[in-house]
Design a protein around this motif. Sequence first.
Motif, short mmCIF file in Angstrom:
data_model
loop_
_atom_site.label_atom_id
_atom_site.label_comp_id
_atom_site.label_asym_id
_atom_site.label_seq_id
_atom_site.Cartn_x
_atom_site.Cartn_y
_atom_site.Cartn_z
N PRO A 74 48.22 92.19 15.76
CA PRO A 74 49.23 93.19 16.14
C PRO A 74 50.01 92.78 17.40
O PRO A 74 51.16 93.20 17.58
CB PRO A 74 48.39 94.45 16.38
N ASP A 75 49.39 91.95 18.24
CA ASP A 75 50.06 91.48 19.45
C ASP A 75 50.57 90.04 19.25
O ASP A 75 50.42 89.17 20.12
CB ASP A 75 49.11 91.52 20.63
N TYR A 76 51.17 89.80 18.09
CA TYR A 76 51.53 88.42 17.73
C TYR A 76 52.51 87.78 18.71
O TYR A 76 52.49 86.57 18.92
CB TYR A 76 52.09 88.39 16.29
N ARG A 77 53.38 88.54 19.34
CA ARG A 77 54.33 87.96 20.30
C ARG A 77 53.59 87.38 21.51
O ARG A 77 53.87 86.26 21.95
CB ARG A 77 55.35 89.00 20.74
N ASP A 78 52.65 88.15 22.03
CA ASP A 78 51.88 87.66 23.18
C ASP A 78 51.03 86.46 22.80
O ASP A 78 50.92 85.48 23.58
CB ASP A 78 50.99 88.77 23.74
N ARG A 79 50.46 86.50 21.61
CA ARG A 79 49.60 85.40 21.17
C ARG A 79 50.43 84.12 20.98
O ARG A 79 49.99 83.03 21.38
CB ARG A 79 48.90 85.77 19.86
N LEU A 80 51.60 84.27 20.41
CA LEU A 80 52.46 83.10 20.20
C LEU A 80 52.95 82.53 21.53
O LEU A 80 53.03 81.31 21.70
CB LEU A 80 53.65 83.48 19.31
N PHE A 81 53.26 83.39 22.48
CA PHE A 81 53.72 82.92 23.79
C PHE A 81 52.63 82.10 24.49
O PHE A 81 52.89 81.03 25.04
CB PHE A 81 54.12 84.11 24.67
N LEU A 82 51.41 82.61 24.50
CA LEU A 82 50.30 81.88 25.12
C LEU A 82 50.04 80.55 24.42
O LEU A 82 49.74 79.55 25.06
CB LEU A 82 49.04 82.75 25.11
N MET A 83 50.18 80.55 23.09
CA MET A 83 50.00 79.31 22.34
C MET A 83 51.07 78.29 22.71
O MET A 83 50.78 77.10 22.93
CB MET A 83 50.04 79.61 20.83
N ALA A 84 52.33 78.74 22.80
CA ALA A 84 53.44 77.84 23.16
C ALA A 84 53.25 77.29 24.58
O ALA A 84 53.49 76.11 24.84
CB ALA A 84 54.77 78.57 23.03
N LEU A 85 52.82 78.15 25.49
CA LEU A 85 52.60 77.71 26.87
C LEU A 85 51.49 76.67 26.95
O LEU A 85 51.60 75.67 27.67
CB LEU A 85 52.26 78.93 27.74
N ASP A 86 50.42 76.88 26.20
CA ASP A 86 49.31 75.93 26.20
C ASP A 86 49.74 74.58 25.64
O ASP A 86 49.41 73.52 26.21
CB ASP A 86 48.15 76.49 25.37
N ARG A 87 50.47 74.57 24.53
CA ARG A 87 50.92 73.31 23.94
C ARG A 87 51.92 72.60 24.85
O ARG A 87 51.91 71.37 24.95
CB ARG A 87 51.55 73.55 22.57
N LEU A 88 52.73 73.38 25.54
CA LEU A 88 53.69 72.79 26.48
C LEU A 88 52.97 72.07 27.62
O LEU A 88 53.28 70.91 27.94
CB LEU A 88 54.59 73.88 27.04
N LYS A 89 52.00 72.74 28.23
CA LYS A 89 51.26 72.12 29.34
C LYS A 89 50.49 70.90 28.87
O LYS A 89 50.38 69.90 29.60
CB LYS A 89 50.32 73.15 29.95
N SER A 90 49.95 70.96 27.66
CA SER A 90 49.19 69.84 27.14
C SER A 90 50.07 68.61 26.96
O SER A 90 49.69 67.49 27.33
CB SER A 90 48.54 70.22 25.81
N GLU A 91 51.25 68.80 26.42
CA GLU A 91 52.15 67.67 26.18
C GLU A 91 52.76 67.15 27.48
O GLU A 91 52.89 65.94 27.68
CB GLU A 91 53.26 68.07 25.20
N ARG A 92 53.15 68.06 28.36
CA ARG A 92 53.76 67.63 29.63
C ARG A 92 52.75 66.91 30.52
O ARG A 92 53.12 66.06 31.33
CB ARG A 92 54.32 68.84 30.38
N GLY A 93 51.48 67.24 30.36
CA GLY A 93 50.47 66.59 31.17
C GLY A 93 50.22 65.14 30.79
O GLY A 93 49.46 64.43 31.47
N GLN A 94 50.85 64.66 29.73
CA GLN A 94 50.68 63.28 29.30
C GLN A 94 51.86 62.39 29.68
O GLN A 94 51.87 61.21 29.33
CB GLN A 94 50.50 63.23 27.77
N VAL A 95 52.84 62.96 30.38
CA VAL A 95 54.07 62.22 30.68
C VAL A 95 54.23 62.09 32.18
O VAL A 95 53.96 63.03 32.94
CB VAL A 95 55.29 62.94 30.07
N ASN A 96 54.68 60.92 32.63
CA ASN A 96 55.00 60.70 34.03
C ASN A 96 56.26 61.46 34.40
O ASN A 96 57.19 61.57 33.60
CB ASN A 96 55.19 59.19 34.29
#
Length: 303
Positions: A116-138
């Motif tokens: 029911p809180d799909y917007r909040d869940r999707l936002f947290l998922m996007a933020l996590d994937r963003l940090k994961s990918e950015r943490g691999q780049v200089n």
Amino acid sequence: MNTAQPTIPPIVRLIAGAIFGVCVVILFLMTYFKVEQYERGVLTWFGSVSKIAEPGLHFKVPFAHDVKKIRTDIQTMSPDKGANTYTVDNQEVDVIFTVFFRVAPEKVAFVYENVPDYRDRLFLMALDRLKSERGQVNATHVAEQRGKIRDSIATILTKDALELGLAVTDFQLTNIEYTKSFRAAVEAAASAKANVETREQERIQSIKVAEKVKIAAEGEANAARETAKGKADAIVAVATADAKAIQMKGEAEGKSIRAQAEALAANAKLVELRKAEKWDGQLPKQLLSGIVPFMQFNAPTEK
């Protein structure tokens, strides 16, 4: 004894009739609902999902049925301010991103019951994937690899969002903000690089100018040498011609003398003949002897 029935005042009957009419209208309005084209209606019977209503007009039982409408068109979400992340070299970066997504129509019941809180869940998922990918780049490679990072996050997020019953249609890195110290360092490095490139361009330009001067000097020197050589050749040619003329003149005079000597040797009287040819017939005015020195004649003797 007759007991009189109490009478209801007309005003009371009017108010009661009005209230009854309003209740009837409200009850009637509660018997139907409308679903728009860009949404789906979840119809529940005392809290349990009984039907997914498609776009259009539908009827329901008041107080027993309830309707929850869920949008199925493409929606967007972005953080109110930059999402704070770190690169592989521990540089702090604030990123503003935008996720484009929709609730799949066939997943409406699943989303209603489980997310029911799909917007909040999707936002947290996007933020996590963003940090994961950015943490691999200089940090210095973020700008040049921005498209690659975006596409990588979009691919991962699209796959993972299916677990929430959501379809991610796009992901964009809207803006990237570095810290002031990092921007200052980048500007200083860019300025230093520009200065080096300027000096290199000046060095190359000076080399080109020097080469042009050298070529011009060599051209002038070659021209001077050719001019001098031409003059020298002309002098040699004139001297050679003069020497040749003198030689030819001497040879001619020698030939003439030899010819005359040969003529004299062949005819001893030729000199006397030339004297006779040159004589004007006049005798000397004074003679110291009886001999005429100009010409000598040996009279032939009679035999």
